[in-house]
Scaffold this motif. Sequence first.
Motif, PDB file in Angstrom:
ATOM      1  N   ALA A  53      21.857  32.597  28.696  1.00  0.00           N
ATOM      2  CA  ALA A  53      20.973  31.837  29.571  1.00  0.00           C
ATOM      3  C   ALA A  53      19.521  32.014  29.160  1.00  0.00           C
ATOM      4  CB  ALA A  53      21.155  32.271  31.023  1.00  0.00           C
ATOM      5  N   ALA A  54      18.749  30.957  29.383  1.00  0.00           N
ATOM      6  CA  ALA A  54      17.289  31.013  29.278  1.00  0.00           C
ATOM      7  C   ALA A  54      16.725  30.574  30.621  1.00  0.00           C
ATOM      8  CB  ALA A  54      16.787  30.099  28.166  1.00  0.00           C
ATOM      9  N   PHE A  55      15.676  31.254  31.077  1.00  0.00           N
ATOM     10  CA  PHE A  55      15.139  30.931  32.392  1.00  0.00           C
ATOM     11  C   PHE A  55      13.623  31.056  32.368  1.00  0.00           C
ATOM     12  CE2 PHE A  55      16.073  35.449  32.280  1.00  0.00           C
ATOM     13  CZ  PHE A  55      14.946  36.040  32.827  1.00  0.00           C
ATOM     14  N   GLY A  56      13.002  30.378  33.310  1.00  0.00           N
ATOM     15  CA  GLY A  56      11.546  30.452  33.403  1.00  0.00           C
ATOM     16  C   GLY A  56      11.058  29.898  34.721  1.00  0.00           C
ATOM     17  N   GLU A  57       9.839  30.270  35.061  1.00  0.00           N
ATOM     18  CA  GLU A  57       9.194  29.768  36.270  1.00  0.00           C
ATOM     19  C   GLU A  57       7.691  29.716  36.024  1.00  0.00           C
ATOM     20  OE1 GLU A  57       9.809  30.487  40.947  1.00  0.00           O
ATOM     21  OE2 GLU A  57       8.861  32.180  39.922  1.00  0.00           O
ATOM     22  N   ALA A  58       7.064  28.652  36.485  1.00  0.00           N
ATOM     23  CA  ALA A  58       5.610  28.509  36.388  1.00  0.00           C
ATOM     24  C   ALA A  58       5.052  28.280  37.781  1.00  0.00           C
ATOM     25  CB  ALA A  58       5.237  27.342  35.479  1.00  0.00           C
ATOM     26  N   GLY A  59       4.029  29.066  38.149  1.00  0.00           N
ATOM     27  CA  GLY A  59       3.400  28.933  39.454  1.00  0.00           C
ATOM     28  C   GLY A  59       1.972  28.448  39.332  1.00  0.00           C
ATOM     29  N   TRP A  60       1.595  27.540  40.230  1.00  0.00           N
ATOM     30  CA  TRP A  60       0.261  26.942  40.215  1.00  0.00           C
ATOM     31  C   TRP A  60      -0.419  27.236  41.545  1.00  0.00           C
ATOM     32  CZ3 TRP A  60      -0.828  21.141  41.316  1.00  0.00           C
ATOM     33  CH2 TRP A  60      -2.206  20.873  41.166  1.00  0.00           C
ATOM     34  N   HIS A  61      -1.492  28.003  41.505  1.00  0.00           N
ATOM     35  CA  HIS A  61      -2.291  28.292  42.699  1.00  0.00           C
ATOM     36  C   HIS A  61      -3.321  27.169  42.837  1.00  0.00           C
ATOM     37  CE1 HIS A  61      -0.816  32.559  43.008  1.00  0.00           C
ATOM     38  NE2 HIS A  61      -0.517  32.284  41.735  1.00  0.00           N
ATOM     39  N   PHE A  62      -2.879  26.052  43.411  1.00  0.00           N
ATOM     40  CA  PHE A  62      -3.709  24.849  43.415  1.00  0.00           C
ATOM     41  C   PHE A  62      -4.779  24.880  44.500  1.00  0.00           C
ATOM     42  CE2 PHE A  62       0.022  23.968  46.018  1.00  0.00           C
ATOM     43  CZ  PHE A  62      -0.505  23.374  47.162  1.00  0.00           C
ATOM     44  N   ALA A  63      -4.716  25.885  45.378  1.00  0.00           N
ATOM     45  CA  ALA A  63      -5.751  26.107  46.383  1.00  0.00           C
ATOM     46  C   ALA A  63      -5.733  27.590  46.721  1.00  0.00           C
ATOM     47  CB  ALA A  63      -5.498  25.244  47.630  1.00  0.00           C
TER      48      ALA A  63
END
Length: 641
Positions: free
Chosen positions: A347-357
């Motif tokens: 498996a390959a996995f990932g997550e991207a988080g954006w602090h848009f405020a």
Amino acid sequence: MVTATKQNRPAFETPASVSVVDGHALESGGMQYLDDVAQQLPNVYFSDFSGGPGTIVIRGMGHGDEESDVASVGVQIDGVSLPLTSLASNLFDLDHVEVLRGPQSLLHGQGYIGGLVALRSRDPGLTFGGTAQIDAGSYGHRRVGLGVDLPLSDRTAVRLTLGRDQGDGYIDNRTLGRSDTTGWGSNFARLKLLHRDEAGGELRLALHHLNRKGDNDLFLRSGHVDDRESVESEAGTNDIDYTVLSAEYTRPLDADTRMTVAAGSSRTQWSYWLPSSVFGATNGYDMDLKSHHAEARLQRTATASSPWDWMAGFYLARTDMDRPYLYDYAPYFRSATQSQVDGTTVAAFGEAGWHFAPQWRLAAGLRLTRDRRELEWSSNQNGAVQSLHRDVSNTVWLPQLTLEYRPDERQFAWAKVSRGYKAAGFNIYATSPVAAGDPYEPEYVNYAELGYRIRGAENLWSVEATAFHAQLRDQQVVVQGQGGVTLTDNAGRSHSQGIELSGTLRPVRTLQLGGQIGYVRAVYDEYTRGTTDYAGQQFSATPRSTVGATMTWRPTADWEMAVAVRHIGRVYLQTNHQADDPYTLADAHLSWYARGWTATVYGKNLGDAKYLTRAISDGAGGVLAVRGAPRTFGVSLAYDF
């Protein structure tokens, strides 16, 4: 801190329905096994409270996990998965236990569609010290444990944990004239190393071992259940032996980025034989399970100059499962199957988080996983031998989207949608090549969760609320076949939905009150087996409601008294339509602390509630049932040095 999410965030800031029970609460409350923990949490149920193999059920998911290749509810110790939830049979010298509800497929893949129980052992200290504990209680229960920190340098230390746990069980066998035919004795040990290098890296290596010898006179016949009385002519066998090796190295690459490499291996041997008089036949197995895994990931936190955080990783696992089954009804019938199932997961996995405020974070995650199962099966039915070789593969995309909102330090809210997955497998106990060679389908869930936490100033009060909905397709359902053999079937469609509410209140400095409510409606929407239509029926081992309350009073630094009460609603028992009426469990403890010493008196099921935890057909129109633990008392003495 919640470690199973691989973010190492405080429980208050974790966007999931999660409960964390620390080591102090485990020891002071006499919580020595996973069933003790399950009784304290909303929408968490343990299908056996009598010292035998049991299964954690979260929101209706997990019943029958010990019969499957992949668990709906996973159990890990220091990041290494155990093949059976019942293997986590002793909670001595743990730092804490994490219970996460809902699918954990983004980070763990191939299973954990209902949730995850993560056990974390105590890290070694860099100065000499430790803890010693003795415990004695009702029904011949005794436990002794020792955990010692041994510093090797100013950067390296090991912790050695040793102990023994034993008891007579709660059954009186009238035929044999014994009161210990559900008894057990287990030895456990752990050696854990912690090393901090000059680059800021941390290396943790741990070796865990448990050897448990037990009897298996758990299933009681009609008319003998209320008296906890057995009439079987043998005690049976229920022996478990496992060894787990875990390794993890984490190192910062810069101020905002870290690398983690983890690996683990486990071997489990389970000898499970019912008394021959239960079905009038020799019935059971000697199982051998092996697993190995490795994982590497990079993570970066958001900064003042960049509103993005991310995680990316790769996972590889191999499992080898030797799972034979014998049903010998000599001289009339003999069925012996040999099943070897080898599995590979990439498996390959990932997550991207954006602090848009300043107060908001939006995170998108994705896992691509491929699972392959390969079966070697043979069956000897009264001398007629058949064999086959089969394999099945699944390639699955598992997305997840999470929105977080934190307006201030005292509030946190989240919304999550995700896809969960449980891999396909084989009916290894099947007695015909058609049933064994036809794999059951993978199970999928589309999941949504909404949660909110708030706490008062100085933590004088707190409230948490979670609502969830899980839509299941091709749910893997465990059913009972001839001779007690369990098989896996696929239900067409089903769903689980409900709420969890919990809160605490400290009206005065010395008193803390707590409460919890769990409600889950987990029913089949489309499922017909034979001539029976199960549409609208609640899942097995799933109480629709649980309500609990706790009180902890600490009038001085030397004394603590706590009471916990939990009401469990009506339950339909595993692999059977036998219903168990609602019941209430009440536990309490009184502890005294002085100069490193802790003395505790505790009681469990103080009202001596009578309840069932499991039931199966006896093959002749009757029911065999397992009775839950009765009223018990115990005393413990611990010394921290």
